[in-house]
Scaffold this active site. Structure first.
Site, PDB file in Angstrom:
ATOM      1  N   MET A  27       0.925  -1.132   0.019  1.00  8.37           N
ATOM      2  CA  MET A  27      -0.031  -0.029  -0.064  1.00  8.37           C
ATOM      3  C   MET A  27       0.905   1.066   0.066  1.00  8.37           C
ATOM      4  O   MET A  27       0.484   2.471   0.136  1.00  8.37           O
ATOM      5  CB  MET A  27      -1.149  -0.015   1.084  1.00  8.37           C
ATOM      6  CG  MET A  27      -1.953  -1.276   1.061  1.00  8.37           C
ATOM      7  SD  MET A  27      -3.455  -0.828   2.114  1.00  8.37           S
ATOM      8  CE  MET A  27      -3.001  -0.463   3.727  1.00  8.37           C
ATOM      9  N   LEU A  30       6.640   3.409   1.477  1.00  4.77           N
ATOM     10  CA  LEU A  30       7.600   2.211   1.399  1.00  4.77           C
ATOM     11  C   LEU A  30       8.701   2.301   2.332  1.00  4.77           C
ATOM     12  O   LEU A  30       9.251   3.446   2.641  1.00  4.77           O
ATOM     13  CB  LEU A  30       8.118   1.927   0.129  1.00  4.77           C
ATOM     14  CG  LEU A  30       7.006   1.557  -0.980  1.00  4.77           C
ATOM     15  CD1 LEU A  30       7.798   1.496  -2.599  1.00  4.77           C
ATOM     16  CD2 LEU A  30       6.237   0.425  -0.733  1.00  4.77           C
ATOM     17  N   GLU A  32      11.839  -0.267   5.059  1.00  4.75           N
ATOM     18  CA  GLU A  32      12.711  -1.367   4.942  1.00  4.75           C
ATOM     19  C   GLU A  32      11.995  -2.697   5.002  1.00  4.75           C
ATOM     20  O   GLU A  32      12.303  -3.550   4.168  1.00  4.75           O
ATOM     21  CB  GLU A  32      13.626  -1.529   6.086  1.00  4.75           C
ATOM     22  CG  GLU A  32      14.904  -0.247   5.762  1.00  4.75           C
ATOM     23  CD  GLU A  32      15.694  -0.641   4.480  1.00  4.75           C
ATOM     24  OE1 GLU A  32      16.131  -1.928   4.378  1.00  4.75           O
ATOM     25  OE2 GLU A  32      15.867   0.097   3.708  1.00  4.75           O
ATOM     26  N   HIS A  34       9.007  -3.304   3.405  1.00  2.00           N
ATOM     27  CA  HIS A  34       8.728  -3.653   2.209  1.00  2.00           C
ATOM     28  C   HIS A  34      10.024  -3.819   1.161  1.00  2.00           C
ATOM     29  O   HIS A  34       9.946  -4.747   0.319  1.00  2.00           O
ATOM     30  CB  HIS A  34       7.909  -2.378   1.390  1.00  2.00           C
ATOM     31  CG  HIS A  34       6.847  -1.828   2.057  1.00  2.00           C
ATOM     32  ND1 HIS A  34       6.900  -0.821   2.876  1.00  2.00           N
ATOM     33  CD2 HIS A  34       5.575  -2.300   2.323  1.00  2.00           C
ATOM     34  CE1 HIS A  34       5.526  -0.477   3.300  1.00  2.00           C
ATOM     35  NE2 HIS A  34       4.858  -1.687   2.990  1.00  2.00           N
ATOM     36  N   GLN A  58     -10.596  -2.403   1.958  1.00  2.00           N
ATOM     37  CA  GLN A  58     -10.022  -2.943   3.166  1.00  2.00           C
ATOM     38  C   GLN A  58     -10.217  -2.116   4.520  1.00  2.00           C
ATOM     39  O   GLN A  58      -9.666  -2.562   5.543  1.00  2.00           O
ATOM     40  CB  GLN A  58      -8.530  -3.642   3.042  1.00  2.00           C
ATOM     41  CG  GLN A  58      -7.654  -2.713   2.907  1.00  2.00           C
ATOM     42  CD  GLN A  58      -6.162  -3.411   2.349  1.00  2.00           C
ATOM     43  OE1 GLN A  58      -6.186  -4.074   1.243  1.00  2.00           O
ATOM     44  NE2 GLN A  58      -5.330  -3.597   3.283  1.00  2.00           N
ATOM     45  N   GLN A 150      -2.899 -11.937   7.709  1.00  2.00           N
ATOM     46  CA  GLN A 150      -3.148 -11.684   6.269  1.00  2.00           C
ATOM     47  C   GLN A 150      -2.399 -12.710   5.504  1.00  2.00           C
ATOM     48  O   GLN A 150      -2.903 -13.379   4.332  1.00  2.00           O
ATOM     49  CB  GLN A 150      -2.611 -10.455   5.974  1.00  2.00           C
ATOM     50  CG  GLN A 150      -2.526 -10.039   4.318  1.00  2.00           C
ATOM     51  CD  GLN A 150      -1.803  -8.613   4.187  1.00  2.00           C
ATOM     52  OE1 GLN A 150      -2.697  -7.672   4.439  1.00  2.00           O
ATOM     53  NE2 GLN A 150      -0.715  -8.395   3.783  1.00  2.00           N
ATOM     54  N   VAL A 173      10.562  -7.211   9.562  1.00  2.16           N
ATOM     55  CA  VAL A 173      11.645  -6.210   9.646  1.00  2.16           C
ATOM     56  C   VAL A 173      11.363  -5.204  10.932  1.00  2.16           C
ATOM     57  O   VAL A 173      10.178  -4.464  10.738  1.00  2.16           O
ATOM     58  CB  VAL A 173      12.128  -5.377   8.344  1.00  2.16           C
ATOM     59  CG1 VAL A 173      13.245  -4.308   8.558  1.00  2.16           C
ATOM     60  CG2 VAL A 173      12.486  -6.468   7.279  1.00  2.16           C
ATOM     61  N   MET A 181       8.457  -2.090  11.840  1.00  2.73           N
ATOM     62  CA  MET A 181       8.279  -1.266  10.757  1.00  2.73           C
ATOM     63  C   MET A 181       6.751  -1.428  10.406  1.00  2.73           C
ATOM     64  O   MET A 181       6.235  -2.156   9.835  1.00  2.73           O
ATOM     65  CB  MET A 181       9.287  -1.282   9.751  1.00  2.73           C
ATOM     66  CG  MET A 181      10.664  -1.058  10.105  1.00  2.73           C
ATOM     67  SD  MET A 181      11.694  -0.710   8.709  1.00  2.73           S
ATOM     68  CE  MET A 181      13.067  -0.151   9.777  1.00  2.73           C
ATOM     69  N   ARG A 184       2.209   3.206   9.199  1.00  2.00           N
ATOM     70  CA  ARG A 184       1.494   4.103  10.098  1.00  2.00           C
ATOM     71  C   ARG A 184       2.515   4.519  11.090  1.00  2.00           C
ATOM     72  O   ARG A 184       1.926   5.493  11.789  1.00  2.00           O
ATOM     73  CB  ARG A 184       0.223   3.099  10.642  1.00  2.00           C
ATOM     74  CG  ARG A 184      -0.831   2.985   9.596  1.00  2.00           C
ATOM     75  CD  ARG A 184      -2.028   2.050  10.344  1.00  2.00           C
ATOM     76  NE  ARG A 184      -3.234   1.957   9.534  1.00  2.00           N
ATOM     77  CZ  ARG A 184      -3.337   0.666   8.881  1.00  2.00           C
ATOM     78  NH1 ARG A 184      -2.618  -0.339   8.829  1.00  2.00           N
ATOM     79  NH2 ARG A 184      -4.524   0.829   8.228  1.00  2.00           N
TER      80      ARG A 184
HETATM   81  P1  AMP Z   1       1.264  -2.937   3.539  1.00  2.14           P
HETATM   82  O1  AMP Z   1       1.825  -1.979   2.840  1.00  2.14           O
HETATM   83  O2  AMP Z   1       1.468  -2.220   4.887  1.00  2.14           O
HETATM   84  O3  AMP Z   1       0.202  -3.433   2.942  1.00  2.14           O
HETATM   85  O4  AMP Z   1       2.485  -4.143   3.457  1.00  2.14           O
HETATM   86  C1  AMP Z   1       2.721  -4.619   2.075  1.00  2.14           C
HETATM   87  C2  AMP Z   1       3.582  -5.788   2.366  1.00  2.14           C
HETATM   88  O5  AMP Z   1       4.626  -5.541   3.312  1.00  2.14           O
HETATM   89  C3  AMP Z   1       2.717  -6.956   3.359  1.00  2.14           C
HETATM   90  O6  AMP Z   1       3.188  -8.330   2.861  1.00  2.14           O
HETATM   91  C4  AMP Z   1       3.365  -6.505   4.638  1.00  2.14           C
HETATM   92  O7  AMP Z   1       3.216  -7.811   5.564  1.00  2.14           O
HETATM   93  C5  AMP Z   1       4.743  -6.374   4.437  1.00  2.14           C
HETATM   94  N1  AMP Z   1       5.482  -5.574   5.458  1.00  2.14           N
HETATM   95  C6  AMP Z   1       5.085  -4.396   6.122  1.00  2.14           C
HETATM   96  N2  AMP Z   1       5.695  -4.324   6.991  1.00  2.14           N
HETATM   97  C7  AMP Z   1       6.653  -5.126   7.070  1.00  2.14           C
HETATM   98  C8  AMP Z   1       7.775  -5.402   8.368  1.00  2.14           C
HETATM   99  N3  AMP Z   1       7.835  -4.633   9.028  1.00  2.14           N
HETATM  100  N4  AMP Z   1       8.727  -6.232   7.910  1.00  2.14           N
HETATM  101  C9  AMP Z   1       8.278  -7.338   6.940  1.00  2.14           C
HETATM  102  N5  AMP Z   1       7.110  -7.201   5.957  1.00  2.14           N
HETATM  103  C10 AMP Z   1       6.494  -6.172   6.382  1.00  2.14           C
END
Ligand code: AMP
Length: 281
Positions: A27, A30, A32, A34, A58, A150, A173, A181, A184
């Site tokens: 989403m 971005l 670390e 992502h 969502q 998810q 991460v 990370m 939000r």
């Molecule tokens: P989002 O942009 O929050 O929808 O996340 C996109 C993808 O990045 C999802 O598969 C998340 O689980 C992954 N993601 C988000 N934050 C982290 C993190 N801190 N460590 C690993 N993966 C992450």
């Protein structure tokens, strides 16, 4: 890097793409977390596609859709820097044109944990991810364990609906101090950020009991985490639960792979985190 906005353009690109394709849906905003997914995809696949789309389906009406960060230019340069071949900045009118009426649901895995306070969230996630997967047709798609429910739900959906796509889970991460990370996190105040660390302290306290003292009792481990989290003021705890890593059903005693998951609000920002117990890390 090719930048596109519509599913049609993605399909066209896919028709001429050579070799294996790895896909990282996001989403945006971005960080670390992502980037670790993109790097992994880069290592394992010939071509990498990343999508950035803040999916309205969502978010419930009372949630933070409007204030979700959307730093489009910064995201584009990060994806470029990380060697992405195709960046798909999705548009709501392209995903959900007039008359869109379908919903994909995985009810058995969507009810518990975050589903209790976000009852429509995971149908929104499943719907958009299935659409994304159909357009990109990746060989592998990369998901972070940060959003554990998810990941489990998407893996189930892909298996149940016979998609020939490998769902690859990636480690969480964290910041140096342990904070998971998240896009939000930018909404946290300085003090809020400190308070948010209680989640990680809670999870690691329980993990310590599990590793060092051999405690396998869910009630006791959940209590350990809860106490630690509630010791911090200003943390509005939503749940702490120990669940089976595949079925997401609460466990009483840890025998197989389990996950301790937590959700809380700090400064009005909803935060989630989790830690694995057992072999399935
Ligand atoms: P989002 O942009 O929050 O929808 O996340 C996109 C993808 O990045 C999802 O598969 C998340 O689980 C992954 N993601 C988000 N934050 C982290 C993190 N801190 N460590 C690993 N993966 C992450």
């Amino acid at each position: 890097m090719i930048v596109v906005e519509t599913g049609t353009e993605v399909r066209e690109w896919r028709r001429s793409a050579q070799g294996t394709v790895g896909f990282v849906p996001t989403m945006g905003a971005l960080h670390e977390g992502h980037r670790s997914l993109v790097r992994r995809a880069r290592e394992e696949c010939d071509r990498v596609v990343a999508s950035v789309f803040v999916n309205p389906k969502q978010f419930a009406p009372n949630e933070d859709l409007d204030r979700y960060p959307r730093p489009r230019e910064a995201d584009e340069s990060i994806l470029r820097e990380d060697g992405v071949d195709l960046a798909w900045f999705g548009r709501t009118d392209d995903f959900y044109p007039q008359g869109f009426a379908t919903e994909v649901a995985v009810p058995l895995l969507a009810r518990g944990l975050c589903g209790r306070t976000r009852p429509t969230h995971f149908a929104g996630v499943a719907t958009v991810v299935l659409k994304l997967l159909h357009r990109v047709e990746p060989n592998r798609a990369y998901f972070g364990r940060k959003d554990f429910q998810q990941f489990v739900l998407i893996r189930r959906m892909v298996e149940d609906l016979d998609l020939d796509i490998e769902i690859v889970p990636c480690p969480i991460v964290r910041e140096r101090d342990g904070l998971a990370m998240s896009s939000r996190n930018v909404h946290l105040s300085e003090r809020g950020r400190q308070r948010a660390l209680a989640l990680w302290r809670g999870l690691t306290a329980a993990k310590h009991r599990f590793d060092e003292e051999g405690d396998r009792d869910a009630t006791s481990l959940v209590l350990t985490a809860t106490r630690e989290i509630l010791a911090e003021t200003g943390v509005e705890l939503e749940y702490v639960e120990l669940v089976d890593a595949r079925s997401l059903v609460p466990v009483e005693v840890i025998e197989g792979d389990a996950v301790l998951a937590v959700a809380a609000r700090v400064d009005g920002v909803r935060l989630i985190d989790n830690i694995a117990f057992g072999a399935d890390r």
